[in-house]
Design a protein around this motif. Sequence first.
Motif, PDB file in Angstrom:
ATOM      1  N   TYR A 252       0.853  -1.113   0.158  1.00  8.95           N
ATOM      2  CA  TYR A 252       0.091  -0.053   0.011  1.00  8.95           C
ATOM      3  C   TYR A 252       0.690   1.288  -0.029  1.00  8.95           C
ATOM      4  CZ  TYR A 252      -3.206  -3.641   1.505  1.00  8.95           C
ATOM      5  OH  TYR A 252      -3.950  -4.614   1.610  1.00  8.95           O
ATOM      6  N   ASP A 253       0.551   2.236  -1.153  1.00  8.51           N
ATOM      7  CA  ASP A 253       1.228   3.370  -1.309  1.00  8.51           C
ATOM      8  C   ASP A 253       0.557   4.475  -0.377  1.00  8.51           C
ATOM      9  OD1 ASP A 253       3.423   4.971  -2.033  1.00  8.51           O
ATOM     10  OD2 ASP A 253       2.339   5.387  -3.989  1.00  8.51           O
ATOM     11  N   VAL A 254       0.393   4.223   0.762  1.00  5.87           N
ATOM     12  CA  VAL A 254       0.031   5.401   1.451  1.00  5.87           C
ATOM     13  C   VAL A 254       0.589   5.456   2.927  1.00  5.87           C
ATOM     14  CG1 VAL A 254      -2.399   4.826   0.753  1.00  5.87           C
ATOM     15  CG2 VAL A 254      -1.584   3.630   2.661  1.00  5.87           C
ATOM     16  N   LEU A 255       0.571   6.625   3.413  1.00 10.51           N
ATOM     17  CA  LEU A 255       1.063   6.945   4.685  1.00 10.51           C
ATOM     18  C   LEU A 255       0.286   6.239   5.808  1.00 10.51           C
ATOM     19  CD1 LEU A 255       1.934  10.759   4.313  1.00 10.51           C
ATOM     20  CD2 LEU A 255       3.538   8.950   4.291  1.00 10.51           C
ATOM     21  N   ALA A 256       1.070   5.799   6.764  1.00 10.40           N
ATOM     22  CA  ALA A 256       0.325   5.176   8.079  1.00 10.40           C
ATOM     23  C   ALA A 256       1.339   5.503   9.254  1.00 10.40           C
ATOM     24  CB  ALA A 256       0.282   3.654   7.656  1.00 10.40           C
ATOM     25  N   PRO A 257       0.912   5.331  10.332  1.00 16.63           N
ATOM     26  CA  PRO A 257       1.690   5.369  11.476  1.00 16.63           C
ATOM     27  C   PRO A 257       2.407   4.326  11.699  1.00 16.63           C
ATOM     28  CG  PRO A 257      -0.982   5.476  11.982  1.00 16.63           C
ATOM     29  CD  PRO A 257      -0.629   5.071  10.602  1.00 16.63           C
ATOM     30  N   PRO A 258       3.686   4.480  12.242  1.00 11.89           N
ATOM     31  CA  PRO A 258       4.684   3.500  12.356  1.00 11.89           C
ATOM     32  C   PRO A 258       4.304   2.357  13.481  1.00 11.89           C
ATOM     33  CG  PRO A 258       5.301   5.368  13.717  1.00 11.89           C
ATOM     34  CD  PRO A 258       3.918   5.992  13.079  1.00 11.89           C
ATOM     35  N   LEU A 259       4.801   1.210  12.895  1.00 13.58           N
ATOM     36  CA  LEU A 259       4.623   0.108  13.656  1.00 13.58           C
ATOM     37  C   LEU A 259       5.349  -0.063  14.833  1.00 13.58           C
ATOM     38  CD1 LEU A 259       3.020  -2.794  13.744  1.00 13.58           C
ATOM     39  CD2 LEU A 259       4.947  -3.750  12.491  1.00 13.58           C
TER      40      LEU A 259
END
Length: 296
Positions: free
Chosen positions: A16-23
């Motif tokens: 997925y080419d989207v920003l997301a919170p870090p794991l």
Amino acid sequence: MLQIVLPVALPPVPLYDVLAPPLLTLDTRDHGDIDEMVDELGAACTRAAHTLLIVPSWLDPATRVRLRTARRLLQPAPLSLVEVHVPPLALSVLARQLTVLSEAVAEPSRLASATPLLTRELVIGACLSSISGYPHGSVPLHAHLSSYLPWTAFVAMLGPAGGVARATAWRPPASTAMRRTRLLHGRPGTKGTGWARAAVALHLGASTAEEVPQAPQAAAWWGSRRVVEFVAAIEDPQELLNAVLAAPARPCQWCGATVIGNSCPFCAMAAPHPAAPTGHAPQRTGPACLGSRGAE
């Protein structure tokens, strides 16, 4: 927002080419003392409104017990512990999906309880050089015997339609026919496992195939020294979001959280009767839930 925590370090996956919170990764190898684990989990809970700790079944039993104990000691902190029975690469994919969806699903309890749903949407398997040590199902005797032939490879798949077959004769079950998917697979390490990118992508109908680093836990999970894990996942994150929002949900009778399935992920209370759809439409956060905004 729901914060996703893993108790083991795994290679990230380009999904997925989207920003997301870090794991967030909790290094349980250094936590022989329950007090240290409680302190670190408690500190993680202060960084977000809700925290979901995903515990794989292949983590050593003593660590799993300490994590469950830490979760009980931290109550009533908004911390949910969900145990999953998936191999390392699938766990990485599942964690990535949850982090991507965490900003688009308004109710953390809905997303946390959707973990089994997301797992069922994955096509999980591996190419093995031998199935003599395969621990996840019965293997026919003739397959065991053919393990000793040179250049022999096998495909093992999980799920209701899972099983083991010779790589040269393998075809995926009809039940694995999916929408547009992206195939992620480990690095082919032998002549017998080099088919992964072409053959598996072709038979699963994946639109793209990408090589990812092999998790060090893969060999032990699959029972083979030479293994190529693969996971086919829905390529469009909006389609994945729609599946979560469309799943029947109900309010927990104990804490009131909206949950999918028969058990609340935060207070752990089970439903006394089958789940029924809620009477209101699920909420989303923001007008454009999952627009492409660049890689994580």
